[in-house]
Scaffold this active site. Structure first.
Site, PDB file in Angstrom:
ATOM      1  N   GLY A  59     -48.438 -19.405   2.628  1.00 18.97           N
ATOM      2  CA  GLY A  59     -49.494 -20.443   2.229  1.00 18.97           C
ATOM      3  C   GLY A  59     -49.761 -21.613   3.271  1.00 18.97           C
ATOM      4  N   GLN A  64     -51.463 -29.358   7.332  1.00 10.42           N
ATOM      5  CA  GLN A  64     -50.598 -28.767   8.170  1.00 10.42           C
ATOM      6  C   GLN A  64     -50.936 -28.549   9.631  1.00 10.42           C
ATOM      7  OE1 GLN A  64     -49.039 -26.111   4.936  1.00 10.42           O
ATOM      8  NE2 GLN A  64     -47.498 -26.200   6.501  1.00 10.42           N
ATOM      9  N   CYS A 107     -40.981 -23.992   4.492  1.00 12.05           N
ATOM     10  CA  CYS A 107     -42.131 -24.414   4.901  1.00 12.05           C
ATOM     11  C   CYS A 107     -42.618 -24.298   6.413  1.00 12.05           C
ATOM     12  CB  CYS A 107     -42.485 -25.962   4.605  1.00 12.05           C
ATOM     13  SG  CYS A 107     -43.932 -26.815   4.860  1.00 12.05           S
ATOM     14  N   LEU A 108     -43.791 -23.809   6.602  1.00  9.08           N
ATOM     15  CA  LEU A 108     -44.094 -23.559   7.986  1.00  9.08           C
ATOM     16  C   LEU A 108     -44.030 -24.642   8.806  1.00  9.08           C
ATOM     17  CD1 LEU A 108     -46.982 -21.011   7.706  1.00  9.08           C
ATOM     18  CD2 LEU A 108     -44.681 -20.436   8.249  1.00  9.08           C
ATOM     19  N   HIS A 149     -46.612 -26.269  -4.048  1.00  7.94           N
ATOM     20  CA  HIS A 149     -46.373 -26.730  -2.700  1.00  7.94           C
ATOM     21  C   HIS A 149     -47.402 -27.109  -1.710  1.00  7.94           C
ATOM     22  CE1 HIS A 149     -43.354 -25.999   0.881  1.00  7.94           C
ATOM     23  NE2 HIS A 149     -44.651 -26.075   1.526  1.00  7.94           N
ATOM     24  N   GLU A 150     -48.201 -26.134  -1.796  1.00 10.88           N
ATOM     25  CA  GLU A 150     -49.574 -26.641  -0.590  1.00 10.88           C
ATOM     26  C   GLU A 150     -50.323 -27.924  -1.221  1.00 10.88           C
ATOM     27  OE1 GLU A 150     -49.323 -25.054   1.906  1.00 10.88           O
ATOM     28  OE2 GLU A 150     -47.983 -23.607   1.548  1.00 10.88           O
ATOM     29  N   HIS A 153     -48.902 -30.893   0.179  1.00  5.68           N
ATOM     30  CA  HIS A 153     -49.467 -31.195   1.385  1.00  5.68           C
ATOM     31  C   HIS A 153     -50.728 -32.083   1.371  1.00  5.68           C
ATOM     32  CE1 HIS A 153     -46.495 -29.171   3.823  1.00  5.68           C
ATOM     33  NE2 HIS A 153     -46.461 -27.994   3.040  1.00  5.68           N
TER      34      HIS A 153
END
Length: 187
Positions: A59, A64, A107-108, A149-150, A153
């Site tokens: 994701g 991000q 998380c990235l 989660h996304e 952001h």
């Protein structure tokens, strides 16, 4: 529901976008609604997918990559070429289950940090697809978690802001060189 955006699910040596990491102010700015779904939005979604696959993610949200638009891309099966990615524009959670579950998240934007987060097990979300068509899906388990989660952001919230085990959070962040001060707890 198949995506019109096709991207090879492969790691690129030079992904088109840079993923920002915890501590970067870009991650804390709320995203703006997308008023018109056009080729520029589809191009952004494609570049986000290429960047996500290159980073072995499932994701990615536009904030991000320091683009403050309400756009997220998801692929819970990045190794399955038959499974198309999900592109959500202006997503809105319309229902959540009372049943909660605790699962480890990463998380990235916080590489190497994995910690338990409590979230609703099932959600219903409405959004526009990459053609601008209104959609609604019910998601459970991993997909529900990734969407939540996304979507965090999009509001400037990071998963570490939701971690309840303060000791584990502090230890993991220090171990990976992140500042505990970059966390903004949500209640």
């Amino acid at each position: 529901m198949t995506s019109v955006i096709t991207v090879e699910k492969e790691k690129l040596d030079n992904p088109p976008l840079d993923i920002h990491v915890l501590g970067d102010r870009a991650l804390r700015q709320p995203a703006k609604r997308i008023t018109k779904v056009d080729d520029s939005i589809r191009k952004l979604a494609k570049e986000m997918l290429q960047t996500m696959y290159s980073s072995h993610g499932i994701g990615l949200a536009a904030p991000q990559v320091a683009i403050h638009k309400q756009l997220i891309v998801i692929d819970c099966e990045p190794d399955n070429p038959e499974n198309p990615p999900l592109i959500l524009i202006n997503p809105k959670i319309t229902r959540v289950s009372e049943e909660l579950c605790v699962v480890e998240e990463g998380c990235l934007s916080i590489p190497g940090v994995y910690l338990d987060v409590t979230r609703p097990k099932t959600i219903e979300v409405s959004f526009k697809d990459e053609q601008g068509k209104p959609r609604k899906i019910q998601a459970t388990d991993l997909l529900a978690r990734v969407i939540q989660h996304e979507m965090d952001h999009l509001n400037g919230v990071m998963f570490v802001d939701r971690v309840e085990n303060d000791l584990a959070l502090t230890e993991k962040l220090q171990e990976k060189g992140f500042s505990r001060g970059a966390v903004k707890p949500v209640k």
